[in-house]
Design a protein around this motif. Structure first.
Motif, mmCIF file in Angstrom:
data_model
loop_
_atom_site.group_PDB
_atom_site.id
_atom_site.type_symbol
_atom_site.label_atom_id
_atom_site.label_comp_id
_atom_site.label_asym_id
_atom_site.label_seq_id
_atom_site.Cartn_x
_atom_site.Cartn_y
_atom_site.Cartn_z
ATOM 1 N N VAL A 164 48.466 33.842 177.197
ATOM 2 C CA VAL A 164 47.322 34.916 176.706
ATOM 3 C C VAL A 164 46.491 34.563 175.687
ATOM 4 N N ALA A 165 47.448 34.448 174.379
ATOM 5 C CA ALA A 165 46.703 34.507 172.888
ATOM 6 C C ALA A 165 45.825 33.369 173.081
ATOM 7 N N PHE A 166 46.017 32.177 173.710
ATOM 8 C CA PHE A 166 45.017 30.981 173.412
ATOM 9 C C PHE A 166 43.834 30.831 174.413
ATOM 10 N N LEU A 167 43.651 32.030 175.110
ATOM 11 C CA LEU A 167 42.543 32.076 176.056
ATOM 12 C C LEU A 167 41.319 31.874 175.459
ATOM 13 N N THR A 168 40.319 31.307 175.975
ATOM 14 C CA THR A 168 39.153 31.363 175.277
ATOM 15 C C THR A 168 38.061 32.005 176.366
ATOM 16 N N SER A 169 37.274 32.924 175.661
ATOM 17 C CA SER A 169 36.382 33.756 176.422
ATOM 18 C C SER A 169 35.087 34.195 175.843
ATOM 19 N N PRO A 170 34.026 34.292 176.552
ATOM 20 C CA PRO A 170 32.954 34.682 175.924
ATOM 21 C C PRO A 170 32.906 36.434 175.146
ATOM 22 N N LEU A 278 43.277 13.751 174.581
ATOM 23 C CA LEU A 278 42.317 14.778 174.564
ATOM 24 C C LEU A 278 42.753 16.188 174.835
ATOM 25 N N SER A 279 43.913 16.516 174.258
ATOM 26 C CA SER A 279 44.428 17.710 174.655
ATOM 27 C C SER A 279 43.711 18.917 173.740
ATOM 28 N N ILE A 280 43.106 18.534 172.662
ATOM 29 C CA ILE A 280 42.627 19.517 171.777
ATOM 30 C C ILE A 280 41.621 20.388 172.463
ATOM 31 N N GLY A 281 40.870 19.792 173.245
ATOM 32 C CA GLY A 281 40.045 20.823 174.119
ATOM 33 C C GLY A 281 38.813 21.268 173.413
ATOM 34 N N ASP A 282 38.803 22.039 172.422
ATOM 35 C CA ASP A 282 37.878 22.662 172.103
ATOM 36 C C ASP A 282 37.596 22.043 170.582
ATOM 37 N N ILE A 384 42.402 26.896 174.855
ATOM 38 C CA ILE A 384 42.196 26.473 173.522
ATOM 39 C C ILE A 384 42.379 24.933 173.756
ATOM 40 N N LYS A 385 43.712 24.426 174.621
ATOM 41 C CA LYS A 385 44.123 23.190 174.991
ATOM 42 C C LYS A 385 43.670 22.696 176.232
ATOM 43 N N ARG A 386 43.445 21.579 176.518
ATOM 44 C CA ARG A 386 43.321 20.728 177.772
ATOM 45 C C ARG A 386 44.488 20.960 178.262
ATOM 46 N N LEU A 387 44.973 21.543 179.273
ATOM 47 C CA LEU A 387 46.518 21.468 179.699
ATOM 48 C C LEU A 387 46.642 21.439 181.178
#
Length: 395
Positions: A164-170, A278-282, A384-387
């Motif tokens: 939950v903590a590392f979700l990215t949302s508008p 490519l895990s960094i994602g953002d 936040i990560k490509r997972l």
């Protein structure tokens, strides 16, 4: 080239086409983030390094009110204030000692035993096995529990909080704040456990709290914030990297075979797997504190700059034939750990963690390969990560 929306593709096993094109044609490009804010996306190695090393580009100020954002700030504002104090009151020294592999003389042996224990369980249960839940997450989370001095058996509840903590949302979402304080409360409880923690970062914090020089300047909440942030950033990064490394090794078994033949190659191999992953994602966000020339663009004070790590790490000007995994690259100035003052303080620990895990996997599972077509892997959206949600493998 029209303005792009960011982030790019969430699929983690294929370099986004835009990354290749931007690096070659427009290494500083205007993009629109998921919050609708404008930003500059920097994708060449030279310019990415410039931004990361120039202190006129600030990470801390990305949390300020009213600045353009990469995505909504879902960490409570007081947490950001607390993290700004990590350089005070002896906290940084305590953290740096914890993140130094030499600080724990038994760490290598413990990590080897943990890796083999998890592989034993996978082998006992039989193939196909699920490598994310069965190896990468428990292995990485157990290491960070040990670093903090908390029970290793508590890894799963803390990893659930990261989901939950590392979700990215508008925009901010309802669960983000209670999720943070739930896990923060756990860290405060561990800090004040009876008996008091003696090992790891929490043990160091207990000693720090007793010091008359700093006891009036550190709160339990600040100490717990630092510990929880270290666990979150460390455990998810190391686990994600291992997942990507396994995908590459499983799809190119000649790489794993070479590591079995030449075990001394593992250090260079991990560096190359760090480069291509490519895990960094953002991208890495920075706010310009002044007008700064970056390539052909004058970035103005207050603007958001996003450093595209996969663009820099696949820049053919620095890495010939960048999409080929080459364990013989001479020098490897990748930016997987960042650069400048925010260069990852756990880089040595991350390499040790990865070298032991990759060595154990290629030795114990010589036929390791994906149990399904790579195109069928489900990549998590809005994280936040490509997972990959799951990584089924056979051996």
């Amino acid at each position: 080239m029209t303005e792009l929306t960011f982030p790019l593709s969430r699929r983690g096993d294929v370099l986004p086409e835009e990354a290749r094109r931007l690096c070659a044609e427009r290494p500083v490009a205007p993009v629109r983030t998921m919050t609708g804010d404008p930003a500059w996306l920097v994708s060449s190695h030279a310019l990415a390094k410039q931004v990361l090393e120039d202190e006129r580009f600030s990470l801390k100020d990305t949390a300020n009110p009213g600045v353009p954002r990469q995505y909504a700030l879902t960490i409570p504002p007081e947490v950001v204030d607390n993290m700004g104090n990590i350089n005070s009151a002896g906290l940084r020294n305590a953290v740096m000692k914890t993140l130094t592999p030499r600080a724990d003389k038994e760490l290598d042996g413990w990590l080897q035993a943990e890796a083999h224990r998890l592989i034993d369980t996978l082998v006992e249960q039989g193939a196909p096995g699920e490598l994310r839940d069965g190896f990468t997450e428990p292995y990485s989370a157990a290491l960070h529990c040990r670093l903090l001095g908390i029970p290793v058996d508590d890894w799963r509840r803390l990893m659930a909080g990261i989901d939950v903590a590392f979700l990215t949302s508008p925009q901010p979402f309802e669960g983000s704040t209670p999720n943070w304080y739930k896990d923060l409360g756990y860290m405060v409880e561990r800090l004040n456990a009876d008996p008091e923690p003696k090992d790891g970062l929490l043990g160091r914090f207990v000693e720090l709290r007793r010091s008359p020089d700093v006891s009036d300047r550190v709160s339990d909440e600040l100490l717990a914030t630092v510990a929880l942030s270290l666990f979150g950033a460390g455990a998810v990064s190391t686990s994600s990297f291992l997942l990507h490394a396994v995908i590459y090794l499983a799809r190119q078994p000649e790489l794993a075979e070479r590591l079995r033949r030449e075990p001394a190659l593992i250090g260079r191999a991990v560096d190359e797997l760090l480069r291509v992953n490519l895990s960094i994602g953002d991208a890495l966000p920075r706010i310009a504190l002044a007008d700064v020339q970056v390539g052909e663009v004058l970035v103005q004070k207050g603007e958001l700059v996003l450093v595209l790590v996969e663009g820099a790490n696949y820049d053919p000007a620095v890495f010939p034939d960048p999409e080929r995994i080459d364990f013989d690259r001479s020098g490897n100035p990748h930016l997987a750990f960042g650069a400048g003052r925010h260069f990852c303080p756990a880089s040595a620990l991350g390499r040790t963690h990865a070298e032991i895990a990759v060595t154990a996997l290629v030795e114990r599972l010589p036929g390791l390969r994906l149990a399904l077509p790579a195109e069928q892997l489900a990549w998590r959206p809005g994280f936040i990560k490509r997972l990959p949600e799951r990584l089924p493998v056979v051996w």
